[in-house]
Design an enzyme around this catalytic site. Structure first.
Site, mmCIF file in Angstrom:
data_model
loop_
_atom_site.group_PDB
_atom_site.id
_atom_site.type_symbol
_atom_site.label_atom_id
_atom_site.label_comp_id
_atom_site.label_asym_id
_atom_site.label_seq_id
_atom_site.Cartn_x
_atom_site.Cartn_y
_atom_site.Cartn_z
ATOM 1 N N LYS A 100 39.569 40.316 35.959
ATOM 2 C CA LYS A 100 39.249 41.598 35.316
ATOM 3 C C LYS A 100 39.033 41.449 33.817
ATOM 4 C CE LYS A 100 41.304 44.737 38.711
ATOM 5 N NZ LYS A 100 42.309 45.768 38.978
ATOM 6 N N HIS A 109 35.180 40.746 40.120
ATOM 7 C CA HIS A 109 36.333 40.154 39.430
ATOM 8 C C HIS A 109 37.011 39.020 40.215
ATOM 9 C CE1 HIS A 109 39.015 42.970 41.714
ATOM 10 N NE2 HIS A 109 39.928 42.050 41.484
#
Length: 334
Positions: A200, A225
């Site tokens: 992330k 991610h």
């Protein structure tokens, strides 16, 4: 001194004693082995040909028992092949008959010097191994500190899920232990769970911290991610084994999920364990858009999704977890 001929045995004992050595005598290998089992000796000087237990047999028995003692074998010219065999088995030297007491004394001195050198080298090696071990532990501690710092930075960035990574890593360890996994695998799963959302870092704040629902384009970025996390972990040798778990932590047992269509055991065990505990933590933690649900409600939802989102076997193990243990983890990282 081991020889079945008493005159030779007595002569060599007297010669070696005169050279300052403490000497014990035995008439065959069996008697010598008994002495060796009762007290430590630095060196055995043994004839090859003897009744009951010969010199080669004595060397084999000493080796099998792991006794720390050097060997010199006395052998006739026609027994050189046996002497070579003994050297391959670990004997320090062999002496051809006939020999002089002075010659034997020199061989004994050299064998004992070699033994002392080997002991000194072994001590140095052990000391170096200990230093390397201490350095490795310090490096591991430093690596653990860096992991903690990285996770703290991620949690600080995504305020709504603060301590989520710590909780799921502890839940994952708890479930792994319940399943009877070994310590190295549990540690790998702990690291993978702790760093599951490291990817992330590559998601824009406007998406990661958006209070409302994400649109399709934003979801596409968010779903990348795991691949970003996989790339990051592959850059560090110590974390590389956990990379596949991070890549597949959003895969579903039935083949759905993202970023790929992995199913069943194509998904690493650590990722399947994580999937269960991640869902549990998400449901039992407050979010800005909803209140946490009870443990029982969360467990019912996990049971409902067994076989589709979750590995049904892992769900069975998870349901056996003591609620008090779940409370303890949640309260430590809330």
């Amino acid at each position: 001194m081991v020889d079945d001929e008493e005159p030779i045995r007595r002569l060599l004992c007297e010669c070696l004693s005169a050279s300052g050595y403490e000497v014990a005598a035995a008439g065959n290998g069996a008697i010598a082995l008994s002495l060796l089992m009762m007290q430590p000796f630095d060196l055995v000087v043994s004839d090859v040909r003897m009744p009951v237990l010969d010199g080669i047999g004595l060397l084999e028995q000493v080796s099998d028992r792991g006794l720390d003692v050097s060997f010199i074998l006395l052998t006739a010219c026609g027994e050189v092949a046996l002497a070579v065999k003994a050297m391959r088995m670990g004997a320090a030297d062999y002496v051809l008959k006939p020999f002089s007491p002075v010659e034997i004394s020199g061989n004994v001195r050299r064998a004992l010097e070699q033994r002392q050198e080997a002991r000194t080298l072994k001590t140095l090696v052990n000391e170096q191994e200990a230093k390397i071990g201490r350095f490795a532990r310090k490096l591991e501690e430093a690596s653990e500190d860096m992991l903690e710092l990285l996770v703290a930075a991620l949690d600080a960035r995504e305020e709504n899920t603060r301590h989520h990574s710590k909780r799921v890593s502890e839940y994952a360890v708890s479930l792994s232990r319940r399943m009877g996994l070994d310590s190295p695998e549990i540690e790998l799963i702990r690291k993978g769970a702790l760093l599951h959302d490291v990817g992330k870092i590559g998601v824009r704040d406007s998406i990661l911290l958006k209070p409302g629902e994400l649109d399709n384009q934003e979801w596409d970025e968010m779903r990348r991610h795991p691949e970003v996390g996989y790339s990051i972990l592959n850059c560090a040798a110590s974390l590389r084994p956990a990379a596949d778990m991070v890549l597949k932590h959003h895969a579903h047992y039935d083949g759905n999920g993202y970023p790929g269509q992995w199913s069943g055991e194509e998904i690493p065990l650590g990722a399947r364990i994580f999937s269960v505990v991640d869902c549990f933590d998400a449901m039992t933690s407050d979010r800005p858009y909803r209140r946490a649900v009870s443990y029982e409600d969360a467990k019912r939802e996990i049971v409902r999704c067994a076989g589709t989102q979750f590995d049904p076997l892992l769900v069975k193990y998870f349901l056996k977890t003591d609620p008090g243990e779940l409370d303890s983890i949640h309260n430590r990282f809330c």
